[in-house]
Design an enzyme around this catalytic site. Structure first.
Site: not given
Length: 951
Positions: A506-508, A582
């Site tokens: 996630n979101e890395i 996002e």
């Protein structure tokens, strides 16, 4: 194994002489829990976690009450030991028995001993473990007949690891317990997140078993067991099973040929007490009258210290099975599969039944062709969308987080309610967030069910490996624990047709991009990210499921190449669109400014926080003074912005509280009445209205993009469910109560929607009808102006025809003078927008509202709402005065359910109630989750925006 005369009395007591083979649940043993210094010794359970056993014993109160997330931190600082006497299982252990100790999940850092002997040290919450403990039971240390699991504080373990001089430097965003979570293979949000608490629990949190095998057991295959574990009652233990269904020739980089036959590939991990030189596997699909016949396997040795993997595959002709589709696009057709392992040709082996479906689900990430760009007006760049069974579709959905801070008390009923709620609101995809847990497949080994429910309901699950908002170590010690974790979970999830893809975390990718540009040593961290997410994890996932789609991260800039796998990073051409994106912008003044919305192929996260309802606060607040928007306890449960450390109450909660306050004041009458509880309740509810309106605005914008250059084909709202009673981005509260947003999603996720796009900078109103259907949709739109008094001013009907995944403009005007009916002030009127269309041979209706001014500026009139209860928890609502914006019916405390419109049969709440247009709602009651068996109609409450300032 065999008995010897040297066995101690304790061992003899454990080992009677009857031959047997069985699967014995460790839940049936009598467990105790004690802390490190022995000052606490209490009865315990398995599966469980220390907090839950302390609660059951009366040592602590419910962890979610009051400020217990702070006052119970002492539990995190202690070590906890679970102990059980194995003697009750004595009748199942004989002189020719092999005993396997099987854990499906230990949270997290633990030493395991049997009969005084060390078995293993473990440090990964996401792995399952199996150990041959036969010799240990046969030769106990002294009179020790116990199974013991000593759990080290994960927080202290992390501090010890990071204090080592050889600790590999890494980086993480801290929420509460700082600096350690990325060094521990544990639920990342256990250490705190911006929507939840940090309890850092520990325990044997999933089911565990003692599996006994014997070569003399009578294990001729009679009928298939309901689970691979339950088939392990003879001479073979099925430790893992994988069922992958794909098209012949399909790979992660080769598109499926929809006319090709189906490959059915079965892999088993087995431990056997008898050797087989020529084992076979047979797969049958009874509903299709199809059987593979005996398929040859590689030899299986007599070995129980490690698993032997065997694989076989066969083909099913194309066109024979019905296809599995998401429920909003077709039927989620499932079939029963019977898998039979034969060891000797005489029926010795194991057989089990499982369910799966035939479908292809592919994430399309290749570049748009010049032909498509020219013909369709698509902005150049890469595609980023899903296709099911070769058909492009729009992904509508939300993001899933853990259901509870304590996994061990989550039930299938709770998970099913959340999933059924998603289905009822029109969602076809849920993203399983990479900072939580690998969601389970069944109750027997996972404690509760998730993926099988998704299969049944027809909801796609975007799966993620558990890495989130951090840059992780890549030393050998760390990679060695990650590899079996990932392999086990990918193999397990393979059989589920609902699984849409695997993302590395996630979101890395976003994080490492920022670090690379702004941190010393950022280049090294980028290289390590590439090693882990661009190579190591990618290769493992595709080795275990060759046809699945993989992305390095939830939010990604895409790839330069899929084979070989080369990430794009910042290698962009200006004006092109790549990957997905996002949006989080907490300035409420731009929440409805379309120029701040991303123009993207797919938006996988976007959200706005809100308060839970007054009813949820009643579950946890202990004092009357706590029932206030900015009380210490309420604000302490706002972790946006997070404390980023152990300070309590959260010193940064002022950020989130202020954002919600400004948002409400911007668009609604500021809640203020003479009743403090009503004022607090209206504040909580008003934050939910803003959240819902903001999300509807963004979803409408992204869905509109399907027919524009960005060809947007996905909108996944952050987030669906809640982990506690506090400020969060959720659509459903911890108890299962629907927020305003959940009803808002039901409306805006309708297959055909009408929406008023208002551009305040030049006072332009555009009304569009959008469809996500695979066929052209025709219908009519009705636009009706009303005064707030309820007087109808004018109406117009506009026919429309919307092509596949596209829009149709039904109204456009610039300047409020040209929009508002002549002779009326903008603050005195609103526009009701309705559509009626034929979709899938049924009539679909949907409505929206346009207010030329905010409701804070509107000249509202007392609606004088009358609520008339009827049979079967129905309620007819009537506005006896003016129009009631956001008319809201609340069900009583302790009840779970939702309201549906009696006419349409669809969930409905939070609508504009207009004089002369009554609405009848029925409460769809969930008795399994409700604490109240028979809700009293007198306890149902109605409110509207009018009640922000009036009793």
């Amino acid at each position: 194994m065999w008995l010897t005369t040297a066995l101690s009395a304790a061992a003899i007591g454990l080992l009677p002489t009857l031959a047997s083979a069985d699967v014995l649940s460790l839940s049936d043993l009598s467990w105790t829990l004690k802390n490190e210094n022995g000052s606490i010794v209490i009865p315990a359970k398995v599966p469980s976690q220390a907090h839950l056993d302390l609660l059951e014993a009366g040592i602590i109160t419910e962890p979610l009450l009051g400020i217990n997330d702070f006052s119970q931190r002492w539990i995190v600082d202690d070590d906890w030991t679970y102990t059980a006497d194995l003697t009750p299982f004595a009748s199942k252990i004989t002189n020719d028995t092999t005993a396997l100790l099987v854990f499906y999940g230990i949270d997290t850092v633990a030493n395991i001993t049997v009969a005084g002997h060390p078995v293993a040290w473990v440090n990964n919450q996401f792995q399952q473990y199996a150990y041959d403990v036969t010799d240990l039971i046969l030769s106990p240390v002294g009179d020790d007949t116990n199974l013991t699991v000593v759990l080290e504080s994960a927080w202290h373990y992390g501090l010890n690891v990071t204090a080592r001089p050889d600790a590999e430097p890494a980086l993480a965003i801290d929420f509460e317990y700082p600096g350690v979570r990325h060094y521990i293979r544990k639920i990342q949000s256990d250490f705190g997140w911006d929507w939840g608490p940090a309890f850092v629990p520990s325990g044997i949190f999933k089911p565990a078993f003692l599996v006994t095998l014997t070569p003399s057991a009578v294990d001729a295959i009679v009928a298939p067991a309901s689970h691979p574990l339950l088939a392990s009652t003879g001479s073979v233990f099925i430790e893992e099973s994988s069922l992958e269904i794909s098209k012949v020739g399909q790979t992660s980089t080769t598109r499926a040929d929809q006319s090709a036959d189906w490959n059915v590939n079965v892999t088993l991990a087995v431990r056997s007490v008898i050797a087989s030189d020529a084992p076979t596997l047979t797969v049958a699909i009874p509903e299709l009258n199809i059987t593979s016949g005996p398929l040859a396997l590689s030899p299986i040795p007599a070995s129980t210290n490690a698993s032997t993997f065997v694989t076989a595959k066969f083909t099913v002709p194309n066109g024979v099975p019905e296809l599995w589709f998401p429920a909003n696009l077709g039927t989620p057709r499932l079939y029963n599969f019977t898998v039979t392992l034969n060891l000797d040709g005489n029926g010795t082996g194991a057989s089990f039944a499982t369910r799966s479906g035939f479908r292809t689900i592919e994430l399309i990430q290749t570049a748009y062709s010049q032909e498509e760009i020219d013909a369709r007006g698509i902005t150049p760049g890469d595609q980023w969308h899903f296709e099911v069974n070769g058909k492009t579709f729009y992904s509508l959905g939300t993001n899933i987080i853990p259901f509870d801070p304590f996994y061990a008390r989550t039930t299938s009923a709770q998970a099913r309610w959340v999933l059924e709620s998603a289905l009822a609101s029109g969602q076809n995809m849920l993203r399983v967030w990479g900072g939580g847990i690998y969601q389970p497949s069944d109750e027997l080994t996972g404690g509760y069910d998730f993926y099988s429910i998704c299969d049944e309901l027809g909801i796609l699950a975007w799966s993620e490996l558990i890495f989130s908002d951090a840059l992780y170590p890549i030393n050998k010690f760390y990679l060695d624990t990650i590899e079996p974790e990932v392999r086990q979970n990918v193999r397990r999830v393979n059989r589920h047709p609902s699984n849409a893809q695997w993302a590395g975390g996630n979101e890395i990718e976003i994080l490492v991009g920022l670090v690379n540009q702004s941190f010393p040593g950022g280049g090294r961290l980028l290289d390590e990210f590439q090693t882990l997410f661009g190579g190591f994890l990618h290769d493992i996932v595709l080795q275990e499921e060759s046809s699945v789609s993989y992305t390095d991260c939830s939010t990604t800039n895409g790839t330069l190449s899929l084979d070989p796998y080369v990430l794009r990073y910042n290698n962009e051409t200006p004006g092109f669109i790549y990957g997905n994106t996002e949006r989080y912008n907490y300035d409420p003044t731009v929440a409805f400014d379309y120029s701040t919305y991303p123009v993207a192929r797919f938006v996988n996260e976007f959200g706005w926080p809100s308060m839970p309802s007054f009813y949820s606060w009643e579950e946890v607040l202990l004092n009357p003074e706590d029932f206030s928007f900015n009380s210490t306890v309420v604000a302490s449960r706002d972790h946006h912005t997070p404390a980023m450390g152990l300070s309590w109450p959260n010193p940064n909660s002022v950020d989130g509280q202020g954002q919600m306050t400004r948002a409400v004041e911007l668009i609604l009458p500021t809640p203020n009445t003479s009743n403090s509880n009503q004022t607090f309740a209206q504040w909580c509810w008003s934050t939910q209205i803003f959240q819902s309106l903001n999300m509807a605005s963004e979803i409408a914008w992204y869905r509109r993009g399907a027919g524009l250059g960005e060809n947007n084909l996905g909108a996944l709202v952050w987030q669906l469910n809640d982990i506690w009673q506090g400020v969060s981005w959720s659509a459903i509260e911890y108890s299962g109560r629907w927020k305003v947003l959940q009803y808002g999603l039901t409306n805006i996720f309708s297959p055909v929607v009408i929406y008023p796009f208002y551009y305040s900078n030049n006072e332009t109103l555009e009304v569009l009808v959008t469809s996500d259907r695979w066929e052209t949709v025709e219908g009519s739109a009705q636009l009706t102006w009303y005064e707030w008094s309820g007087t109808q001013l004018n109406t117009s009907t506009v026919p429309f025809s919307v092509p596949t995944l596209n829009n149709s403009l039904v109204f456009q005007a610039t300047g409020l003078d040209n929009i508002v009916p002549p002779g009326h002030n903008a603050s005195d009127v609103f526009l009701l927008l309705n559509i009626t269309a034929q979709v899938d041979n049924r009539s679909v209706t949907q409505e929206q509202y346009f207010t030329p001014t905010t409701l804070a500026q509107a000249n509202l009139v007392d609606p004088l709402i009358k609520m008339t209860p009827g049979d079967d928890l129905t309620f007819t609502l009537s506005a006896q005065g003016g129009v009631a914006p956001f008319t809201w019916l609340d069900h009583p405390a302790g009840t779970v359910g939702f309201f549906q419109d009696k006419v349409t049969g669809r969930p409905a709440n939070g609508f504009y109630l207009i004089p002369g247009i009554d609405r009848t709602l029925q409460f769809v009651f969930n008795p399994a989750l409700s604490k109240v068996a028979s809700p009293d109609p007198a306890d149902f409450v109605v409110r509207s925006v009018w009640n922000n300032t009036h009793l």
